[in-house]
Design a protein around this motif. Structure first.
Motif, mmCIF file in Angstrom:
data_model
loop_
_atom_site.group_PDB
_atom_site.id
_atom_site.type_symbol
_atom_site.label_atom_id
_atom_site.label_comp_id
_atom_site.label_asym_id
_atom_site.label_seq_id
_atom_site.Cartn_x
_atom_site.Cartn_y
_atom_site.Cartn_z
ATOM 1 N N SER A 264 5.045 -1.330 4.025
ATOM 2 C CA SER A 264 3.925 -1.173 4.997
ATOM 3 C C SER A 264 3.821 0.107 5.714
ATOM 4 O O SER A 264 2.875 0.538 6.319
ATOM 5 C CB SER A 264 3.557 -2.582 5.571
ATOM 6 O OG SER A 264 4.820 -2.592 6.324
ATOM 7 N N PHE B 77 -4.017 2.471 0.366
ATOM 8 C CA PHE B 77 -3.915 1.376 -0.735
ATOM 9 C C PHE B 77 -5.266 1.661 -1.460
ATOM 10 O O PHE B 77 -6.394 2.069 -1.041
ATOM 11 C CB PHE B 77 -4.257 0.012 -0.184
ATOM 12 C CG PHE B 77 -4.662 -1.123 -1.353
ATOM 13 C CD1 PHE B 77 -3.741 -2.109 -1.874
ATOM 14 C CD2 PHE B 77 -5.992 -1.262 -1.613
ATOM 15 C CE1 PHE B 77 -4.093 -2.852 -2.690
ATOM 16 C CE2 PHE B 77 -6.192 -2.336 -2.468
ATOM 17 C CZ PHE B 77 -5.548 -2.871 -3.057
ATOM 18 N N CYS C 8 1.856 -5.839 -5.275
ATOM 19 C CA CYS C 8 0.805 -5.832 -3.975
ATOM 20 C C CYS C 8 -0.517 -6.558 -4.918
ATOM 21 O O CYS C 8 -1.257 -5.661 -5.342
ATOM 22 C CB CYS C 8 0.537 -4.718 -3.273
ATOM 23 S SG CYS C 8 -0.709 -4.811 -1.959
ATOM 24 N N ALA D 125 5.598 -5.264 -0.348
ATOM 25 C CA ALA D 125 5.458 -3.965 -0.411
ATOM 26 C C ALA D 125 5.481 -3.213 0.780
ATOM 27 O O ALA D 125 5.549 -3.828 1.842
ATOM 28 C CB ALA D 125 3.921 -3.748 -0.688
ATOM 29 N N ASN E 15 2.737 0.836 0.041
ATOM 30 C CA ASN E 15 1.172 1.087 0.805
ATOM 31 C C ASN E 15 1.528 2.164 2.062
ATOM 32 O O ASN E 15 0.363 2.231 2.788
ATOM 33 C CB ASN E 15 0.680 -0.248 1.215
ATOM 34 C CG ASN E 15 0.436 -1.032 0.125
ATOM 35 O OD1 ASN E 15 -0.235 -0.665 -0.936
ATOM 36 N ND2 ASN E 15 0.512 -2.403 0.316
ATOM 37 N N LYS F 83 1.072 -5.623 5.415
ATOM 38 C CA LYS F 83 2.145 -6.621 5.194
ATOM 39 C C LYS F 83 1.739 -7.902 4.956
ATOM 40 O O LYS F 83 2.284 -8.589 4.169
ATOM 41 C CB LYS F 83 3.397 -6.307 6.228
ATOM 42 C CG LYS F 83 4.770 -6.818 6.048
ATOM 43 C CD LYS F 83 5.220 -5.849 4.834
ATOM 44 C CE LYS F 83 6.793 -6.619 4.630
ATOM 45 N NZ LYS F 83 7.342 -5.498 3.529
ATOM 46 N N CYS G 251 0.449 -8.203 1.494
ATOM 47 C CA CYS G 251 1.285 -7.957 0.586
ATOM 48 C C CYS G 251 2.732 -7.994 0.984
ATOM 49 O O CYS G 251 3.307 -6.604 1.476
ATOM 50 C CB CYS G 251 1.162 -6.456 -0.145
ATOM 51 S SG CYS G 251 -0.459 -6.534 -1.130
ATOM 52 N N PRO H 15 -4.752 -3.213 -6.450
ATOM 53 C CA PRO H 15 -3.490 -4.091 -6.613
ATOM 54 C C PRO H 15 -2.604 -3.601 -7.668
ATOM 55 O O PRO H 15 -3.255 -2.938 -8.896
ATOM 56 C CB PRO H 15 -3.998 -5.377 -6.940
ATOM 57 C CG PRO H 15 -5.605 -5.435 -6.617
ATOM 58 C CD PRO H 15 -5.949 -3.851 -6.699
ATOM 59 N N SER I 83 11.194 -4.717 1.080
ATOM 60 C CA SER I 83 10.300 -3.896 0.253
ATOM 61 C C SER I 83 11.233 -3.211 -0.985
ATOM 62 O O SER I 83 10.468 -2.636 -1.853
ATOM 63 C CB SER I 83 9.397 -3.018 0.760
ATOM 64 O OG SER I 83 8.808 -3.913 1.873
ATOM 65 N N THR J 140 -2.131 3.266 -3.673
ATOM 66 C CA THR J 140 -0.918 2.304 -4.000
ATOM 67 C C THR J 140 0.027 2.827 -5.040
ATOM 68 O O THR J 140 -0.361 3.345 -6.052
ATOM 69 C CB THR J 140 -1.527 0.824 -4.688
ATOM 70 O OG1 THR J 140 -2.590 0.614 -3.922
ATOM 71 C CG2 THR J 140 -0.534 -0.179 -4.603
#
Length: 200
Positions: A177, A90, A111, A175, A86, A169, A172, A93, A185, A67
């Motif tokens: 994806s 990942f 995330c 973030a 991501n 997605k 999160c 978090p 994002s 991440t």
């Protein structure tokens, strides 16, 4: 490109570390996990290892899955651009909170969900005992042009979110994806400091 004063440090649970970022700096900040040193002191980590064998990464990137928090400081028109990504998979978090900045899109991005618990079997990175320690991107897992947004798929019009990108997605939404996930994002601030929290 100006360098940071530190390229790696150990961060205990609940601990904080501050560092200054030079003007016009662009780069990534991420966390390595499950790190151990062998009898000779050589460091290795199960996720996001930068393969330096020591705590500082010395310019090397994190090995996916990782991440990422990504920054361009004082870029276009003096704005900072930042995101959580991501795209490289990942491992834990993270949240980025701007402090004291201004701008219409100067917002927290994060995330906060443990995607390892949701990770499809074909994307899982596991430890020796079978525990899921990371979730690979489809690009890393399958290495195809379609999933990696390259070749005939190397543009925003041809590279679309795959069913695997949708897993990231849905968990999160703020973030990245996949490579062209810009519209929801990317965040911008002027004159901010940033707090990065791992496992918020």
């Amino acid at each position: 490109m100006p360098q940071l004063s530190t390229t790696g440090f150990e961060l205990a649970t609940g601990a904080q570390q501050s560092f200054d970022v030079p003007a016009k700096w662009s780069g990534r900040v991420w966390a390595r996990t499950n790190c151990t040193a062998d009898s000779s002191g050589k460091l290795s980590c199960l996720t996001a290892d930068c393969a330096s064998s020591i705590v500082p990464c010395n310019g090397a990137g994190g090995v996916p899955p990782a991440t990422l928090t990504e920054f361009t400081v004082q870029g276009h028109e003096g704005m900072d651009f930042f995101d959580v990504s991501n795209v490289d998979g990942f491992n834990l978090p993270v949240a980025v909170v701007p402090q004291g900045g201004s701008g219409t899109n100067c917002n927290t991005t994060a995330c906060p969900v443990d995607i390892n618990k949701l990770c499809p079997a074909e994307l899982q990175k596991t430890a020796a005992g079978g525990a899921v320690v990371g979730c690979k991107s489809a690009c890393l897992a399958f290495n195809t042009d379609e999933y990696c947004c390259r070749g005939a798929y190397g543009s925003p019009t041809t590279c679309k979110a795959s069913q695997f990108a949708k897993v990231f997605k849905d968990a999160c939404p703020q973030a990245y994806s996949y490579a062209y996930d810009d519209s929801t994002s990317t965040f911008t601030c002027t004159g901010a400091n940033y707090s990065i929290t791992f496992c918020p």
